[in-house]
Design an enzyme around this catalytic site. Sequence first.
Site, mmCIF file in Angstrom:
data_model
loop_
_atom_site.group_PDB
_atom_site.id
_atom_site.type_symbol
_atom_site.label_atom_id
_atom_site.label_comp_id
_atom_site.label_asym_id
_atom_site.label_seq_id
_atom_site.Cartn_x
_atom_site.Cartn_y
_atom_site.Cartn_z
ATOM 1 N N ILE A 187 -11.260 -9.875 -0.229
ATOM 2 C CA ILE A 187 -11.296 -9.542 1.722
ATOM 3 C C ILE A 187 -12.288 -8.328 1.619
ATOM 4 O O ILE A 187 -11.657 -7.065 1.489
ATOM 5 C CB ILE A 187 -9.842 -9.648 2.300
ATOM 6 C CG1 ILE A 187 -9.002 -10.097 1.656
ATOM 7 C CG2 ILE A 187 -10.301 -9.336 3.908
ATOM 8 C CD1 ILE A 187 -9.414 -11.929 2.270
ATOM 9 N N LYS A 209 1.062 -8.776 -9.615
ATOM 10 C CA LYS A 209 1.058 -9.943 -8.505
ATOM 11 C C LYS A 209 1.388 -10.810 -8.707
ATOM 12 O O LYS A 209 2.009 -12.043 -8.163
ATOM 13 C CB LYS A 209 -0.844 -10.176 -7.989
ATOM 14 C CG LYS A 209 -0.671 -8.744 -7.581
ATOM 15 C CD LYS A 209 -0.618 -8.446 -5.838
ATOM 16 C CE LYS A 209 -1.372 -7.386 -4.684
ATOM 17 N NZ LYS A 209 -0.369 -6.844 -3.582
ATOM 18 N N TYR A 217 -2.010 -4.823 -12.451
ATOM 19 C CA TYR A 217 -2.108 -4.992 -10.863
ATOM 20 C C TYR A 217 -2.330 -6.495 -11.868
ATOM 21 O O TYR A 217 -1.402 -7.164 -9.799
ATOM 22 C CB TYR A 217 -3.689 -5.370 -10.065
ATOM 23 C CG TYR A 217 -4.194 -5.338 -8.609
ATOM 24 C CD1 TYR A 217 -3.245 -5.029 -7.984
ATOM 25 C CD2 TYR A 217 -4.843 -6.655 -8.793
ATOM 26 C CE1 TYR A 217 -3.605 -5.074 -6.780
ATOM 27 C CE2 TYR A 217 -4.931 -7.103 -7.627
ATOM 28 C CZ TYR A 217 -4.186 -6.534 -6.740
ATOM 29 O OH TYR A 217 -4.212 -7.059 -5.483
ATOM 30 N N GLY A 218 -3.407 -7.299 -11.835
ATOM 31 C CA GLY A 218 -2.901 -8.813 -11.600
ATOM 32 C C GLY A 218 -1.349 -9.467 -12.338
ATOM 33 O O GLY A 218 -0.827 -10.425 -11.778
ATOM 34 N N ALA A 219 -0.661 -8.625 -13.354
ATOM 35 C CA ALA A 219 0.276 -8.925 -13.528
ATOM 36 C C ALA A 219 1.687 -8.646 -12.923
ATOM 37 O O ALA A 219 2.558 -9.549 -12.208
ATOM 38 C CB ALA A 219 1.127 -7.876 -15.202
ATOM 39 N N ASP A 225 7.181 4.874 2.136
ATOM 40 C CA ASP A 225 6.272 4.603 0.924
ATOM 41 C C ASP A 225 7.574 3.486 0.365
ATOM 42 O O ASP A 225 8.198 3.763 0.370
ATOM 43 C CB ASP A 225 6.383 5.674 -0.068
ATOM 44 C CG ASP A 225 5.964 5.684 -1.893
ATOM 45 O OD1 ASP A 225 5.170 4.332 -1.905
ATOM 46 O OD2 ASP A 225 5.508 5.752 -2.141
HETATM 47 N N1 LIG Z 1 -9.238 -6.758 0.080
HETATM 48 C C1 LIG Z 1 -8.758 -7.422 -1.160
HETATM 49 O O1 LIG Z 1 -10.005 -7.694 -1.158
HETATM 50 C C2 LIG Z 1 -7.471 -7.990 -1.698
HETATM 51 C C3 LIG Z 1 -7.527 -8.347 -2.321
HETATM 52 C C4 LIG Z 1 -6.382 -9.352 -2.786
HETATM 53 C C5 LIG Z 1 -5.513 -9.078 -2.212
HETATM 54 N N2 LIG Z 1 -5.490 -8.020 -1.979
HETATM 55 C C6 LIG Z 1 -3.964 -7.610 -1.042
HETATM 56 O O2 LIG Z 1 -3.753 -6.957 -0.070
HETATM 57 C C7 LIG Z 1 -3.139 -6.156 0.537
HETATM 58 C C8 LIG Z 1 -3.849 -5.185 1.643
HETATM 59 O O3 LIG Z 1 -4.847 -4.297 1.338
HETATM 60 P P1 LIG Z 1 -6.253 -4.429 1.313
HETATM 61 O O4 LIG Z 1 -7.283 -5.121 1.365
HETATM 62 O O5 LIG Z 1 -5.589 -4.181 2.804
HETATM 63 O O6 LIG Z 1 -5.938 -2.868 1.567
HETATM 64 P P2 LIG Z 1 -6.125 -1.088 2.395
HETATM 65 O O7 LIG Z 1 -7.714 -1.677 3.350
HETATM 66 O O8 LIG Z 1 -6.347 -0.190 1.216
HETATM 67 O O9 LIG Z 1 -4.640 -1.357 3.126
HETATM 68 C C9 LIG Z 1 -3.790 -1.038 2.337
HETATM 69 C C10 LIG Z 1 -2.478 -0.844 3.114
HETATM 70 O O10 LIG Z 1 -0.594 -0.169 2.310
HETATM 71 C C11 LIG Z 1 -1.121 0.877 2.214
HETATM 72 N N3 LIG Z 1 0.075 1.642 1.571
HETATM 73 C C12 LIG Z 1 -0.571 0.921 0.170
HETATM 74 N N4 LIG Z 1 0.483 1.038 -0.465
HETATM 75 C C13 LIG Z 1 1.255 1.791 -0.069
HETATM 76 C C14 LIG Z 1 2.414 1.798 0.262
HETATM 77 N N5 LIG Z 1 3.452 2.648 -1.547
HETATM 78 N N6 LIG Z 1 3.759 1.401 0.861
HETATM 79 C C15 LIG Z 1 3.388 1.831 1.947
HETATM 80 N N7 LIG Z 1 2.054 1.230 2.304
HETATM 81 C C16 LIG Z 1 1.306 1.655 1.680
HETATM 82 C C17 LIG Z 1 -2.612 1.562 3.425
HETATM 83 O O11 LIG Z 1 -1.725 2.791 4.187
HETATM 84 P P3 LIG Z 1 -1.434 3.715 3.071
HETATM 85 O O12 LIG Z 1 -2.677 4.326 2.630
HETATM 86 O O13 LIG Z 1 -1.433 5.987 4.074
HETATM 87 O O14 LIG Z 1 -0.436 3.909 2.491
HETATM 88 C C18 LIG Z 1 -2.793 0.543 3.782
HETATM 89 O O15 LIG Z 1 -2.284 0.345 5.698
HETATM 90 C C19 LIG Z 1 -2.397 -5.747 -0.612
HETATM 91 O O16 LIG Z 1 -1.522 -5.739 -0.899
HETATM 92 C C20 LIG Z 1 -3.480 -5.958 -1.585
HETATM 93 O O17 LIG Z 1 -3.179 -5.795 -2.995
HETATM 94 C C21 LIG Z 1 -6.379 -7.268 -0.776
#
Ligand SMILES: NC(=O)c1ccc[n+]([C@@H]2O[C@H](COP(=O)([O-])OP(=O)(O)OC[C@H]3O[C@@H](n4cnc5c(N)ncnc54)[C@H](OP(=O)(O)O)[C@@H]3O)[C@@H](O)[C@H]2O)c1
Length: 239
Positions: free
Chosen positions: A176, A147, A143-145, A54
């Site tokens: 995404i 990031k 979340y926004g803050a 984590d």
């Molecule tokens: N998808 C979008 O539209 C979008 C847009 C802007 C930014 N983002 C950013 O992109 C990044 C990836 O998101 P995603 O869209 O790929 O989401 P996702 O499909 O939910 O994947 C998140 C990944 O991070 C892991 N994770 C979450 N919290 C964690 C923690 N505290 N420690 C270790 N691993 C953790 C999850 O696994 P576990 O749950 O098993 O830990 C999973 O592997 C994030 O930082 C998100 O804020 C996404």
Amino acid sequence: MTRKVLVTGGSGGIGKAVAARFRRAGDTVVITGRDGARLAATAKEIDAEPIACDAADPRQVRELAEAIGPELDVVVNMAGGNTDIGRPSATDLADVAASWRANLDANLLSAVLTTTAVLDKLRPGGTVINVGSIGAEYAASGYGAAKAALHAWTAGLSAAIGPQGLTANLVSPGYIEETDFFHGRLTDQRREALIAATHTGRAGNPEDIAATVEFLASTGARHITGQTVHVNGGAHTTR
Ligand SMILES: NC(=O)c1ccc[n+]([C@@H]2O[C@H](COP(=O)([O-])OP(=O)(O)OC[C@H]3O[C@@H](n4cnc5c(N)ncnc54)[C@H](OP(=O)(O)O)[C@@H]3O)[C@@H](O)[C@H]2O)c1
């Protein structure tokens, strides 16, 4: 030279695509996540090394740093997500504080702790790539803050580590698809609005982000540091 790459949050979504891309290029790749079973399955699928962690827990991050070995070349701080999704909006002040702290832990502290723990392992030419969000530009939420703070911290990190031949940048995705980010709660109406906000008329996908991360970690990007790179199809533009 074979590089060693750490992708936190590499067990699913964008992180999995990033990790798989580095692995296809011949790099040694370590992925992390909290759900050990999913992490192990992804690691097997993409031929990466899984270490359950984590990223918001200092003890687990310390153990990750100890387990990872002496040297690293690329750190991708992907772990994160909007911890408010699926929760009722908070009005009680204690709930507001808990909601904001959860997002700061998940999205800011996660990257700060991981980077701090492994920084002295980065070889010259190494790089830290943080993952922000278009939400940093407008979202009135924890979340926004969180990031937005990550964007600012990345610029300062770049200045601190630049003299050691290291770079630090942040990739800021727009919407995404093919991820678990919205936990299945994205309405068709909201999805259409997110796509309508782009100039490209489409959602982003994990490979859009993976390609950008791959470039920032390449030798061609050695003079790019301290930057926020927006990957959002034009939904937010900069000059
Ligand atoms: N998808 C979008 O539209 C979008 C847009 C802007 C930014 N983002 C950013 O992109 C990044 C990836 O998101 P995603 O869209 O790929 O989401 P996702 O499909 O939910 O994947 C998140 C990944 O991070 C892991 N994770 C979450 N919290 C964690 C923690 N505290 N420690 C270790 N691993 C953790 C999850 O696994 P576990 O749950 O098993 O830990 C999973 O592997 C994030 O930082 C998100 O804020 C996404």
